[in-house]
Design an enzyme around this catalytic site. Structure first.
Site, PDB file in Angstrom:
ATOM      1  N   ASP A  72      28.934  -0.148  34.819  1.00 51.39           N
ATOM      2  CA  ASP A  72      30.354  -0.410  34.589  1.00 51.39           C
ATOM      3  C   ASP A  72      31.042   0.870  34.151  1.00 51.39           C
ATOM      4  OD1 ASP A  72      32.745  -1.760  34.406  1.00 51.39           O
ATOM      5  OD2 ASP A  72      32.199  -2.949  32.654  1.00 51.39           O
ATOM      6  N   LYS A  73      32.359   0.801  34.112  1.00 49.40           N
ATOM      7  CA  LYS A  73      33.217   1.885  33.642  1.00 49.40           C
ATOM      8  C   LYS A  73      34.312   1.284  32.783  1.00 49.40           C
ATOM      9  CE  LYS A  73      37.521   3.681  34.447  1.00 49.40           C
ATOM     10  NZ  LYS A  73      38.781   2.870  34.489  1.00 49.40           N
ATOM     11  N   HIS A  74      34.777   2.039  31.807  1.00 52.94           N
ATOM     12  CA  HIS A  74      35.875   1.566  30.974  1.00 52.94           C
ATOM     13  C   HIS A  74      36.793   2.723  30.631  1.00 52.94           C
ATOM     14  CE1 HIS A  74      37.795  -1.388  28.301  1.00 52.94           C
ATOM     15  NE2 HIS A  74      38.091  -0.326  27.570  1.00 52.94           N
ATOM     16  N   SER A  75      38.095   2.447  30.589  1.00 52.39           N
ATOM     17  CA  SER A  75      39.093   3.450  30.221  1.00 52.39           C
ATOM     18  C   SER A  75      39.675   3.125  28.856  1.00 52.39           C
ATOM     19  CB  SER A  75      40.223   3.476  31.259  1.00 52.39           C
ATOM     20  OG  SER A  75      41.309   4.270  30.805  1.00 52.39           O
ATOM     21  N   LYS A  93      32.106  -5.553  24.220  1.00 53.02           N
ATOM     22  CA  LYS A  93      32.191  -6.254  25.503  1.00 53.02           C
ATOM     23  C   LYS A  93      31.118  -5.750  26.464  1.00 53.02           C
ATOM     24  CE  LYS A  93      36.652  -5.306  26.151  1.00 53.02           C
ATOM     25  NZ  LYS A  93      37.284  -4.909  24.879  1.00 53.02           N
ATOM     26  N   LYS A  94      30.894  -4.441  26.449  1.00 57.80           N
ATOM     27  CA  LYS A  94      29.921  -3.871  27.381  1.00 57.80           C
ATOM     28  C   LYS A  94      28.494  -4.267  27.013  1.00 57.80           C
ATOM     29  CE  LYS A  94      33.300  -2.077  29.550  1.00 57.80           C
ATOM     30  NZ  LYS A  94      33.788  -2.773  30.757  1.00 57.80           N
ATOM     31  N   SER A 137      35.528  -2.232  20.049  1.00 54.65           N
ATOM     32  CA  SER A 137      36.144  -3.124  21.033  1.00 54.65           C
ATOM     33  C   SER A 137      35.556  -2.895  22.418  1.00 54.65           C
ATOM     34  CB  SER A 137      37.651  -2.913  21.053  1.00 54.65           C
ATOM     35  OG  SER A 137      38.254  -3.726  22.040  1.00 54.65           O
ATOM     36  N   THR A 159      44.336  -3.995  33.049  1.00 59.41           N
ATOM     37  CA  THR A 159      43.769  -4.370  34.346  1.00 59.41           C
ATOM     38  C   THR A 159      43.966  -5.852  34.638  1.00 59.41           C
ATOM     39  OG1 THR A 159      42.127  -2.601  34.218  1.00 59.41           O
ATOM     40  CG2 THR A 159      41.645  -4.426  35.709  1.00 59.41           C
ATOM     41  N   ARG A 202      45.531  -6.084  17.212  1.00 54.42           N
ATOM     42  CA  ARG A 202      45.716  -4.632  17.232  1.00 54.42           C
ATOM     43  C   ARG A 202      46.915  -4.239  18.073  1.00 54.42           C
ATOM     44  NH1 ARG A 202      40.890  -2.654  20.067  1.00 54.42           N
ATOM     45  NH2 ARG A 202      41.826  -0.586  19.850  1.00 54.42           N
TER      46      ARG A 202
END
Length: 435
Positions: A80-83, A187-188, A183, A120, A168
């Site tokens: 996966d990827k997260h920004s 999730k990951k 955060s 997203t 937040r």
């Protein structure tokens, strides 16, 4: 456990024990804390920070607040990827199907907009019928059969983060390194990943405007994730201007479809998407080098395979099966569209990316309160990149608004967010570093 005592101790700068953090997060997930208590805790962390041990404890407590996914029946690498969030940042929408087309399984748990940044999930909800919270069986089936699924947190997956995330957003505590780290990674970790690549934004449109702070955040994320058993790296990318040439929801979804069709090559967005695809493939052992990873990703795009994966994901999650072929049938358009004229001739030298994100919210494309409804139609498109030469009156963007008055306000606001100079500017590279 007395919540106000934990809040007080963190407010006073004390280091919290893992057991206390765990008790607080358990109460949060169970709905036993008020929004005031959650907001006070977040603000105390924002001001006083957390040690690495506290961040690890917070991350694990949030990850363990609900179900943990397992993927034993899938024989692909789970990645996966997260920004960390930006303006016009729709990388995930294209990256997940590209990575899946190259042989990865991508169970992507995404979020809504935070502060001035787009989300997203908000973009995906501009697709009629798309289910962002499928049950676990459907989520698993989509990942297995399509190769990727981009969804939101279900009530069973890191539920503590879901509630803290919303608070937040409206309490000015988004840009806290401990809270961002916990955060993202909770999730990951709950998603059962084997590898993770992080996009840590830096610039006036990011939560980390300072390069040093961005590197601190990147190292926090990488160290905590690797310590939890997930192979993780981070790219630091520039957010001093919108990444895509669109900012909004439906307009960014159109941008995604154009990208998958090969109409966004040689752009900053193209550079970032392909760099992350290559990093994901290398980290997962599918590609031997970044160059090989990028070649694989470009082949997935040019062959149409990535677009096929995206179309299948959308269809399996309840969206239309012909979205790519007939976007105008499904993606709603705002009733008013107005060009933003350049106020003078010269070079687009700088912009207030954060201000552009706030202007999207002002149009109705984001939230001021957790319960606000989003107008998915509104936003900006055809944003010229910095470094463009313009003449006075040339269009630098197109506003999409619900009515004439909102459009006029947005036109004036967007023009004010840009600085035009007589000299050609020197621009920063879009990818600033790898950690």
């Amino acid at each position: 456990m007395i919540p106000q005592e934990i809040i007080r101790r963190k407010r006073d700068g004390e280091e919290l024990a893992a057991a206390d953090i765990g008790s607080f997060i358990e109460a949060l997930a169970a709905g036993r804390l008020s929004e005031g208590q959650i907001g006070a805790f977040a603000m105390a962390v924002w001001f006083k920070g957390m040690s690495r041990a506290e961040i690890v404890a917070l991350t694990l407590a949030m990850a363990n607040s609900g179900d943990r996914l397992e993927w034993a029946d899938i024989d692909r690498p789970i990645a996966d990827k997260h920004s960390t969030g930006g303006v016009g940042d729709n990388v995930s929408l294209m990256l997940a199907p590209i990575a899946a087309a190259c042989g990865l399984a991508v169970p992507m748990i995404s979020g809504r907009g935070l502060g001035h940044t787009g989300g997203t999930l908000d973009k995906l909800e501009s697709i009629p019928g798309y289910t962002i919270t499928p049950d676990a069986d459907l989520f698993r089936r989509v990942v297995k059969e399509a190769g990727c699924a981009i969804i939101g947190q279900t009530g069973a997956l890191a539920p503590a983060d879901g509630r803290l995330y919303a608070v937040r957003d409206v309490t000015a505590t988004v840009d806290s390194i401990p809270l961002i780290t916990a955060s993202i990674l909770s999730k990951k970790l709950a998603a059962g990943l084997q590898t993770l690549v992080l996009d840590v934004k830096v610039g006036n449109g990011a939560f980390m405007a300072d390069r040093d702070q961005a590197e601190i955040l990147a190292r926090s994320l990488v160290e905590v994730a690797n310590g939890a058993g997930v192979k993780t790296s981070a790219l630091i990318t520039d957010m001093n201007e919108p990444l895509a040439d669109s900012a909004g929801n439906a307009v960014e979804m159109r941008n995604c479809l154009d990208f998958l069709a090969g109409r966004k090559e040689q752009t900053r967005l193209d550079t970032v998407v392909l760099a992350f695809a290559a990093e994901m493939l290398v980290k997962s052992g599918v590609a031997a080098s970044p160059d090989e990873g990028e070649r694989m990703a470009r082949q997935a795009l040019s062959s149409g395979k990535a677009a096929e994966v995206f179309a299948r994901m959308v269809s399996m999650l309840g969206g239309p099966s012909d979205l790519i072929e007939k976007p105008d049938r499904y993606l709603a358009k705002a009733p008013v569209a107005k060009s933003v004229p350049a106020p003078r001739s010269g070079w687009l030298a700088a912009c207030d990316a954060r201000g552009i994100g706030v202007s999207v919210i002002d149009l109705g494309g984001g939230r001021r309160h957790p319960a606000d409804r989003i107008d998915h139609r509104v936003g900006f498109s055809e944003l010229l990149p910095l470094g463009s030469r313009v003449n006075a009156g040339d269009p630098i963007a197109l506003v999409h608004a619900a009515d004439e008055a909102a459009a006029e306000r947005a036109v004036a606001a967007l023009a004010a967010h840009y600085r035009i100079t007589e000299d050609e500017p020197t621009l920063s590279p879009v990818i600033a570093g790898l950690i």
